[in-house]
Design a protein around this motif. Structure first.
Motif, PDB file in Angstrom:
ATOM      1  N   TYR B 466       0.814  -1.215   0.000  1.00  0.00           N
ATOM      2  CA  TYR B 466       0.000   0.000   0.000  1.00  0.00           C
ATOM      3  C   TYR B 466       0.850   1.268   0.000  1.00  0.00           C
ATOM      4  O   TYR B 466       0.468   2.273  -0.604  1.00  0.00           O
ATOM      5  CB  TYR B 466      -1.005  -0.007   1.163  1.00  0.00           C
ATOM      6  N   ILE B 467       2.018   1.213   0.634  1.00  0.00           N
ATOM      7  CA  ILE B 467       2.915   2.372   0.566  1.00  0.00           C
ATOM      8  C   ILE B 467       3.347   2.597  -0.882  1.00  0.00           C
ATOM      9  O   ILE B 467       3.352   3.730  -1.376  1.00  0.00           O
ATOM     10  CB  ILE B 467       4.154   2.195   1.485  1.00  0.00           C
ATOM     11  N   PHE B 468       3.701   1.502  -1.538  1.00  0.00           N
ATOM     12  CA  PHE B 468       4.101   1.590  -2.946  1.00  0.00           C
ATOM     13  C   PHE B 468       2.955   2.151  -3.798  1.00  0.00           C
ATOM     14  O   PHE B 468       3.154   3.060  -4.610  1.00  0.00           O
ATOM     15  CB  PHE B 468       4.534   0.214  -3.458  1.00  0.00           C
ATOM     16  N   LEU B 469       1.745   1.613  -3.592  1.00  0.00           N
ATOM     17  CA  LEU B 469       0.589   2.067  -4.368  1.00  0.00           C
ATOM     18  C   LEU B 469       0.353   3.560  -4.169  1.00  0.00           C
ATOM     19  O   LEU B 469       0.274   4.330  -5.132  1.00  0.00           O
ATOM     20  CB  LEU B 469      -0.679   1.338  -3.903  1.00  0.00           C
ATOM     21  N   ILE B 470       0.264   3.952  -2.902  1.00  0.00           N
ATOM     22  CA  ILE B 470      -0.104   5.340  -2.594  1.00  0.00           C
ATOM     23  C   ILE B 470       0.976   6.298  -3.077  1.00  0.00           C
ATOM     24  O   ILE B 470       0.679   7.349  -3.651  1.00  0.00           O
ATOM     25  CB  ILE B 470      -0.372   5.503  -1.078  1.00  0.00           C
ATOM     26  N   THR B 471       2.241   5.931  -2.877  1.00  0.00           N
ATOM     27  CA  THR B 471       3.334   6.809  -3.299  1.00  0.00           C
ATOM     28  C   THR B 471       3.326   6.988  -4.813  1.00  0.00           C
ATOM     29  O   THR B 471       3.442   8.110  -5.313  1.00  0.00           O
ATOM     30  CB  THR B 471       4.698   6.233  -2.871  1.00  0.00           C
ATOM     31  N   SER B 472       3.201   5.883  -5.534  1.00  0.00           N
ATOM     32  CA  SER B 472       3.257   6.015  -7.000  1.00  0.00           C
ATOM     33  C   SER B 472       2.022   6.731  -7.540  1.00  0.00           C
ATOM     34  O   SER B 472       2.131   7.509  -8.487  1.00  0.00           O
ATOM     35  CB  SER B 472       3.467   4.664  -7.693  1.00  0.00           C
ATOM     36  N   ILE B 473       0.853   6.505  -6.929  1.00  0.00           N
ATOM     37  CA  ILE B 473      -0.334   7.243  -7.358  1.00  0.00           C
ATOM     38  C   ILE B 473      -0.118   8.730  -7.108  1.00  0.00           C
ATOM     39  O   ILE B 473      -0.412   9.571  -7.972  1.00  0.00           O
ATOM     40  CB  ILE B 473      -1.601   6.773  -6.610  1.00  0.00           C
ATOM     41  N   PHE B 474       0.425   9.078  -5.975  1.00  0.00           N
ATOM     42  CA  PHE B 474       0.651  10.475  -5.609  1.00  0.00           C
ATOM     43  C   PHE B 474       1.578  11.156  -6.630  1.00  0.00           C
ATOM     44  O   PHE B 474       1.336  12.281  -7.056  1.00  0.00           O
ATOM     45  CB  PHE B 474       1.249  10.557  -4.210  1.00  0.00           C
ATOM     46  N   ILE B 475       2.641  10.446  -7.020  1.00  0.00           N
ATOM     47  CA  ILE B 475       3.615  11.055  -7.935  1.00  0.00           C
ATOM     48  C   ILE B 475       3.003  11.249  -9.324  1.00  0.00           C
ATOM     49  O   ILE B 475       3.184  12.287  -9.963  1.00  0.00           O
ATOM     50  CB  ILE B 475       4.878  10.174  -8.041  1.00  0.00           C
ATOM     51  N   TYR B 476       2.271  10.251  -9.799  1.00  0.00           N
ATOM     52  CA  TYR B 476       1.811  10.277 -11.193  1.00  0.00           C
ATOM     53  C   TYR B 476       0.380  10.781 -11.373  1.00  0.00           C
ATOM     54  O   TYR B 476      -0.100  10.866 -12.500  1.00  0.00           O
ATOM     55  CB  TYR B 476       1.931   8.880 -11.816  1.00  0.00           C
ATOM     56  N   PHE B 477      -0.267  11.159 -10.277  1.00  0.00           N
ATOM     57  CA  PHE B 477      -1.664  11.548 -10.346  1.00  0.00           C
ATOM     58  C   PHE B 477      -1.850  12.794 -11.215  1.00  0.00           C
ATOM     59  O   PHE B 477      -1.282  13.844 -10.947  1.00  0.00           O
ATOM     60  CB  PHE B 477      -2.174  11.831  -8.934  1.00  0.00           C
ATOM     61  N   LYS B 478      -2.642  12.651 -12.266  1.00  0.00           N
ATOM     62  CA  LYS B 478      -2.968  13.801 -13.104  1.00  0.00           C
ATOM     63  C   LYS B 478      -4.421  13.633 -13.522  1.00  0.00           C
ATOM     64  O   LYS B 478      -4.831  12.525 -13.864  1.00  0.00           O
ATOM     65  CB  LYS B 478      -2.106  13.829 -14.377  1.00  0.00           C
ATOM     66  N   SER B 479      -5.135  14.752 -13.543  1.00  0.00           N
ATOM     67  CA  SER B 479      -6.534  14.624 -13.949  1.00  0.00           C
ATOM     68  C   SER B 479      -6.683  14.898 -15.438  1.00  0.00           C
ATOM     69  O   SER B 479      -7.586  15.598 -15.858  1.00  0.00           O
ATOM     70  CB  SER B 479      -7.400  15.580 -13.150  1.00  0.00           C
ATOM     71  N   GLU B 480      -5.757  14.371 -16.193  1.00  0.00           N
ATOM     72  CA  GLU B 480      -5.837  14.528 -17.641  1.00  0.00           C
ATOM     73  C   GLU B 480      -6.118  13.159 -18.222  1.00  0.00           C
ATOM     74  O   GLU B 480      -5.834  12.159 -17.596  1.00  0.00           O
ATOM     75  CB  GLU B 480      -4.491  14.996 -18.203  1.00  0.00           C
ATOM     76  N   GLY B 481      -6.600  13.131 -19.405  1.00  0.00           N
ATOM     77  CA  GLY B 481      -6.769  11.833 -20.046  1.00  0.00           C
ATOM     78  C   GLY B 481      -7.956  11.083 -19.513  1.00  0.00           C
ATOM     79  O   GLY B 481      -7.943  10.577 -18.405  1.00  0.00           O
ATOM     80  N   ASN B 482      -9.009  11.004 -20.336  1.00  0.00           N
ATOM     81  CA  ASN B 482     -10.166  10.240 -19.934  1.00  0.00           C
ATOM     82  C   ASN B 482      -9.875   8.755 -20.022  1.00  0.00           C
ATOM     83  O   ASN B 482      -8.911   8.319 -20.640  1.00  0.00           O
ATOM     84  CB  ASN B 482     -11.341  10.558 -20.856  1.00  0.00           C
ATOM     85  N   PHE B 483     -10.725   7.970 -19.433  1.00  0.00           N
ATOM     86  CA  PHE B 483     -10.667   6.528 -19.608  1.00  0.00           C
ATOM     87  C   PHE B 483     -11.073   6.221 -21.056  1.00  0.00           C
ATOM     88  O   PHE B 483     -11.968   6.833 -21.611  1.00  0.00           O
ATOM     89  CB  PHE B 483     -11.614   5.839 -18.629  1.00  0.00           C
TER      90      PHE B 483
END
Lengths: 332, 488
Positions: B466-483
């Motif tokens: 979960y540390i890995f998940l949360i950290t990588s989501i935090f770094i790469y989180f962008k609200s661009e690009g739709n599904f």
């Protein structure tokens, strides 16, 4: 110790934004609204405008010292009868350069555009968002679909999500507010891009280590990407021709004390392809004008940490030498 | 509202808080209200459309579920309801395609239809909620479920925000009872739901969106310059991008629903380890393939279906299989063509559907042979299935049917196997993506088994994960690009 063993590097801070004699910025790397406004402010309406495009060679000074200036600023200081404006991007490919020309010529009456032709950058495709924030935010699109204009618009539309252009989408407003708030109040949030870059560079270095890739390795042409780039360059030249802009193309300096990192026949073909696109007087080859002592080294691109020869960036003196040659080229 | 956005995170927090504070009696109404807000964030002008169609479906179902009315009348109303739903879908999704092709035909008679200024915005979710509405009307008409008399409950079913934009496609019989019986938040649902949301965000922002950079640069190149290996590389890269992207959405949808105590069946089950084409379609977009099977394929073959809380949304067949093979084959081609077109208004999507139908038909024939079944059961056909499935994604991503043919055609010339066109990193990433998927699949269950026998190890692994998940989501989180599936 000879020049190639000089431990002084390109350094971690090597980009220098050029300014005119009134110290007003005339040069963009990452173009945003405030830089655009500064450049606009620098223009004297009584003088013709020359747009200088380029990559990091134009903007970056190896072994940067106090008082050093880059190519753009030297040209600006020496071109009193012209407005010099510039937009350079690291690894700028011809498609990006064509976009920049289309954008800047939509804002100002450009009389000349100076385009360096780097074989290296013909291995890159696409348009990167990071350097064209203002172009994206303005929802700029080229106004017709001739040549590679359609390709540019495809890229730009891909970079602008439909939601960004839909005024009825509430999320674009809320997202903007929340993102700004987080950027303002939380250093961790703001510096995420630095961490992302660090990860990308580390992976790049790891790749180089695993596959034993060095800066001196020969870079081969990628046929499809090369073709795309040459097509964009042709579009750039044709656009200039139709809009009475003089397009001047030059082969940039490369260090000549060691073997070049290209296949010789591919490099020669590239220079020939570029030469064929413009009139004889609008093409110059400056590949050997910067002596080896004015080059330097850059940080390692693998995990060994050993500095590597820098084939792209030269010192302050190299910028001065190139600027003198380009000034003659511009004034011709 | 897109899931990978700060707005959605805040929306979820506000939803959870208000859900916790409001009494159980009003929880379903709150979820409906929040879902309407969720939809409005995308484009509030289209709220009226989904409200209208949902209202029409509600009243149509009231009529067709009323056994006191004549069968003829009920059938007429039923058909009207289906036509209204399909007309809306047709207009927003297929009208421009229809006009383009009509214009092409008319051009032979020198007639030109000027449609350049005509632009139609595709309402998000229309393909998904239309199918849900149709399945509801069909189930009521079949007598599989009772019509829903509470209008707000029916609206709640269609609008339920976790699955509103891109599924999983739900059946009214599964979802409405759950939404009517919402209870207080509980820690287990919160934990499981949040972990699914995190996994979904990781798949989207860390994997799918990063692979997208490579895929986008590939498909902007002239397809004529591709080599055969480039075709395979492009198909694998996009195949993983679309898988991670779409499964990410499903994970987040399932997780967001779970938080409120609503159970939505899984939509993906490691499709790229499928041992047959049939197996692949039991693992990929399970809710859609179940819908197609129950509401299109089986009825076309003359089989009667009853849907009664079927697992993963797949209904139970009432009557035995009496249809002929020929009938089944035509039904297969027909439903796959429709499935192709459901994904997009374009001949390349039709090609995709027919492509899959072709291989399924061949597989059906081959299963008559024992040697084939042996190979299949031992997993020896997996690489072949994988390559064929990955190549099927080319029409999804190529700009046109002609580009699709050019790219796929590269595989059939020996000369095309002697060079490579893309940047070196592209091949490295493709190999990495492929290897890590199979590595993860193979070690996941072994690591879990090991950890389950060792409580401390299990705890440590969970924390690290979960540390890995949360950290990588935090770094790469962008609200661009739709599904990707928003465009369908």
């Amino acid at each position: 110790m000879n020049e190639t063993q000089n431990p002084a590097f390109l350094g971690t801070t090597f980009d220098y934004y050029a300014k005119n004699e009134k110290r007003i910025p005339i040069h963009a790397i990452k173009l945003n609204e405030s830089i655009f406004d500064s450049i606009k402010m620098s223009i004297d309406n009584n003088k013709p405008i020359i747009l200088i495009l380029g990559n990091s060679q134009s903007q970056s000074i190896n072994q940067l010292k106090v008082g050093d200036r880059n190519l753009i600023e030297y040209i600006s200081n020496g071109a009193n009868n012209y407005n010099i404006i510039s937009h350079t991007m690291p690894n700028a490919n011809f498609t990006e350069m064509y976009l920049l020309l289309r954008f800047w010529s939509s804002k100002f009456k450009i009389s000349q555009v100076i385009v360096p032709a780097f074989l290296d950058d013909t291995r890159m495709a696409g348009i990167r968002k990071d350097f064209i924030e203002k172009i994206i935010n303005d929802h700029f699109l080229v106004d017709n679909f001739q040549d590679n204009g359609r390709l540019i618009n495809d890229f730009l539309l891909g970079l602008q999500s439909k939601e960004d252009t839909n005024p009825y989408n509430l999320q674009r407003y809320t997202e903007y507010v929340f993102d700004n708030y987080l950027n303002t109040h939380f250093v961790l949030w703001r510096d995420r891009s630095k961490v992302e870059s660090f990860i990308a560079v580390s992976l790049y270095n790891m790749r180089n280590t695993i596959f034993n890739i060095k800066a001196s390795d020969k870079r081969k042409i990628l046929p499809a990407v090369y073709k795309d780039n040459l097509s964009s360059l042709l579009s750039l030249v044709n656009y200039c021709s139709k809009n009475k802009i003089v397009a001047k193309l030059y082969i940039p300096p490369i260090r000549n004390d060691v073997e070049i990192p290209y296949e010789v026949d591919e490099y020669e073909k590239f220079k020939f392809d570029c030469m064929e696109l413009v009139a004889k007087d609008n093409y110059k080859n400056f590949e050997n004008i910067v002596p080896s002592r004015f080059w330097g080294q850059k940080m390692s691109t693998n995990l060994s940490g050993e500095p590597e020869l820098d084939y792209m960036h030269f010192q302050n003196e190299g910028h001065k030498i190139l600027s003198d040659s380009l000034l003659n080229f511009i004034k011709k | 509202m897109i899931f990978n956005s700060i707005t959605f995170v805040i929306f979820l927090l506000v939803s959870l808080t208000s859900y916790h504070l409001i009494s159980n009696k009003y929880k379903s109404r709150l979820i409906l209200f929040l879902s309407i807000v969720f939809y409005s964030f995308w484009d509030y002008r289209f709220l009226s459309l989904i409200l209208f169609t949902t209202g029409v479906d509600y009243f149509v179902a009231l009529l067709i579920g009323n056994k006191r009315l004549s069968n003829v009348f009920r059938n007429v109303v039923f058909i009207l309801g289906i036509v209204i739903n399909l007309s809306v879908l047709f207009f927003f999704k297929y009208f421009l395609f229809f006009i383009e092709n009509l214009n092409f035909l008319f051009s032979y008679f020198n007639i030109d239809i000027d449609y350049n200024d005509f632009a139609i915005i595709l309402p998000f979710g229309v393909s998904f909620y239309t199918f849900e509405a149709i399945s509801y009307l069909v189930d009521v008409r079949r007598g599989s479920i009772e019509r829903e008399k509470d209008i707000l409950s029916y609206f709640g079913f269609i609008f339920f925000f976790p699955k509103l934009f891109a599924g999983p496609i739900q059946r009214a019989g599964d979802l409405i009872p759950q939404l009517k019986n919402l209870g207080p938040l509980n820690w287990i649902n919160l934990k499981i739901g949040l972990s699914k949301i995190l996994i979904g965000l990781f798949l989207k922002v860390v994997l799918a969106d990063q692979i997208a950079h490579f895929v986008d640069s590939i498909f902007r190149l002239d397809p004529n310059s591709f080599s055969a290996l480039d075709t395979l590389t492009a198909s694998f890269l996009f195949g993983f991008q679309i898988y991670y992207d779409f499964s990410a959405y499903s994970y987040i949808a399932i997780g967001a629903a779970q938080i409120f105590g609503v159970s939505i069946p899984i939509n993906f089950n490691y499709p790229y380890v499928a041992e047959s084409f049939k197996d692949f379609w039991k693992r990929w977009h399970i809710s859609l393939s179940g819908w197609i099977r129950d509401y299109l394929y089986l009825p076309l073959t003359g089989q009667k279906v009853i849907v009664s809380n079927g697992q993963a949304g797949i209904g139970n067949i009432l009557s035995s299989d009496k249809s002929s093979t020929v009938n089944k084959n035509y039904a297969l081609i027909g439903t796959w063509s429709i499935m192709g077109f459901w994904h997009g208004a374009g001949w390349n999507f039709l090609f995709w559907g027919v492509y899959h139908a072709f291989f399924i038909l061949i597989e059906r024939r081959m299963t008559r042979f024992r040697w084939f079944n042996n190979l299949q059961s031992k997993g020896f056909l997996m690489p072949f299935i994988l390559v064929v499935v990955m190549l099927s994604w080319i029409p999804f991503r190529a700009k046109s049917l002609s580009d699709t043919m050019i790219i796929l055609g590269k595989l059939f010339y020996f000369d095309n196997y002697s060079f490579l066109t893309f940047q070196e990193n592209t091949y490295i990433i493709a190999a990495l993506v492929l290897v890590t998927f199979y590595l993860f699949y193979n070690i996941k269950s072994r690591v879990l088994n090991l950890a389950l026998n060792n409580g401390i190890l299990f705890f440590v692994l969970k924390v690290v994960f979960y540390i890995f998940l949360i950290t990588s989501i935090f770094i790469y989180f962008k609200s661009e690009g739709n599904f990707i599936y928003f465009q369908f």
